[in-house]
Design an enzyme around this catalytic site. Structure first.
Site, PDB file in Angstrom:
ATOM      1  N   PRO A   2       0.838  -1.217   0.000  1.00  0.00           N
ATOM      2  CA  PRO A   2       0.000   0.000   0.000  1.00  0.00           C
ATOM      3  C   PRO A   2       0.867   1.259   0.000  1.00  0.00           C
ATOM      4  CG  PRO A   2      -0.729  -1.538   1.691  1.00  0.00           C
ATOM      5  CD  PRO A   2       0.565  -2.062   1.154  1.00  0.00           C
ATOM      6  N   GLU A   3       0.539   2.193  -0.882  1.00  0.00           N
ATOM      7  CA  GLU A   3       1.258   3.455  -0.990  1.00  0.00           C
ATOM      8  C   GLU A   3       0.375   4.558  -0.395  1.00  0.00           C
ATOM      9  OE1 GLU A   3       2.938   3.977  -4.954  1.00  0.00           O
ATOM     10  OE2 GLU A   3       2.875   1.822  -5.309  1.00  0.00           O
TER      11      GLU A   3
END
Ligand SMILES: [Zn+2]
Length: 274
Positions: A2-3
Site C-alpha cells: 500500500p502506498e
C-alpha cells in the site's frame, strides 16, 4: 505494498471509528511484525490507552495514544479494520493485532503473510522516525521547486528517487510508474539531469495522480482493501502499471517492462517517455 493513496483511504475510513476510543485489552498472534518493541511492552502500553488521533505519514497509519504512537506499515497483505461483531474463524486466523475497544468493537490489524510492521514509539522515537522521511507530496507547501530540492541532487534514476522514502514520502512502484508516464519522462533518467519544465510536469502529474487515487480509494492490484474491507477503484485508471506488452494509450507502441532499474517492475513507453 500500500502506498500513499491506499493508506490515506484506510486512515480516513477508520479514523471516525477509533478516535476517542480506549483500548480495554489487546492481543498479538505473532511477534515477527514487531520492530523495536516486545510483545509484553506493546500489549501493556495499549491496555487503557485512548486513541487521541489517527493520521497518515508516508505509507504508515499512525495511532496517537498521547505518550506513545503505534505506527502501522501495512505490508502487501496488511489491512486495518474495525469489527462490530465477533470475528469469523477466517478473520481470527489472520488477525495479528486485536485491540478490544470500550464501545464493544474490535480494531484489527490483519496481515495474511505478515509482511507489514508495527512500531511503538515514544515522542523522541517518533520525532527521529518522522525526521528521516521526506516531504509529503500532497502537502500545500510541496511545490515543483520543493520537489526539485528534495529529489534533484541525486544521480540515481528518477524512478528510484521518487520511491526513496528518505527523499519523498508515500510514493511506491505503482504511482512512480504512472507519474513518469504521465509526465513523459524516461524512468531511468538521472534525477539530477531533469530540466525545470520536467520537474514542473512531474510535480503536476504526481499531484494529479495521487489526488485521483485517493478519490478512487486506492488501487487494488491483489490484496489491498480499504478500511471498510472493499477493493479500491484506481487500478482501473492505471495507464502503464500492470500493462507491459499492451499498447501505449497515447501512441500505440508496445509498453516495455523491465526489472533492470530496481528490483520492481518498471513499465514504460519508449516513444512517449524520453
Ligand atoms: Zn507511447
Amino acid at each position: 505494498m500500500p502506498e500513499l493513496p491506499e493508506v490515506e483511504t484506510i486512515v480516513r475510513d477508520i479514523r471516525p471509528e477509533v478516535v476517542g476510543r480506549t483500548v480495554l485489552r489487546a492481543t498479538l498472534s505473532h511477534t515477527d511484525v514487531l520492530r523495536g518493541v516486545t510483545r509484553p511492552a506493546l500489549l501493556r502500553g495499549l491496555a487503557g490507552a485512548t486513541v487521541g488521533d489517527l493520521f497518515r505519514r508516508a505509507k504508515h497509519a499512525v495511532f496517537d495514544f498521547g505518550k506513545r504512537r503505534l505506527v502501522v506499515q501495512p505490508g502487501m497483505t496488511g489491512a486495518l479494520l474495525v469489527h462490530d461483531r465477533p470475528l469469523s474463524t477466517e478473520e481470527a486466523r489472520y488477525a495479528v493485532l486485536r485491540a478490544e475497544l470500550n464501545d464493544g468493537r474490535t480494531l484489527v490489524y490483519r496481515d495474511v503473510r505478515r509482511l507489514g510492521t508495527l512500531l511503538w514509539l515514544d515522542a523522541r522515537g517518533w520525532t527521529a522516525y518522522d525526521a528521516a522521511i521526506g516531504p509529503e507530496p500532497l502537502d500545500a507547501g510541496f511545490t515543483a521547486e520543493a520537489m526539485r530540492a528534495a529529489l534533484g541532487r541525486t544521480r540515481q534514476s528518477i524512478k528510484k528517487a521518487l520511491m526513496d522514502q528518505k527523499l519523498l514520502a508515500g510514493v511506491g512502484n505503482i504511482y512512480a510508474n504512472e507519474a513518469l508516464f504521465a509526465a513523459g519522462i524516461d524512468p531511468s533518467r538521472e534525477a539530477v539531469r531533469l530540466s525545470l519544465p520536467e520537474w514542473d510536469a512531474l510535480h503536476r502529474e504526481l499531484d494529479r495522480i495521487l489526488s485521483a487515487a485517493v478519490s478512487g480509494r486506492g488501487s487494488t492490484v491483489r490484496d489491498y482493501r480499504t478500511g471498510t474491507g472493499e477493493q479500491g477503484k484506481f487500478q482501473l485508471s492505471h495507464l502503464v502499471y500492470g500493462r507491459e506488452g499492451e499498447p501505449c494509450v497515447r501512441c500505440g507502441t508496445t509498453l516495455a517492462g523491465t526489472h533492470a532499474l530496481d528490483a520492481r517492475i518498471t513499465v514504460f513507453c519508449h516513444r512517449c517517455q524520453v
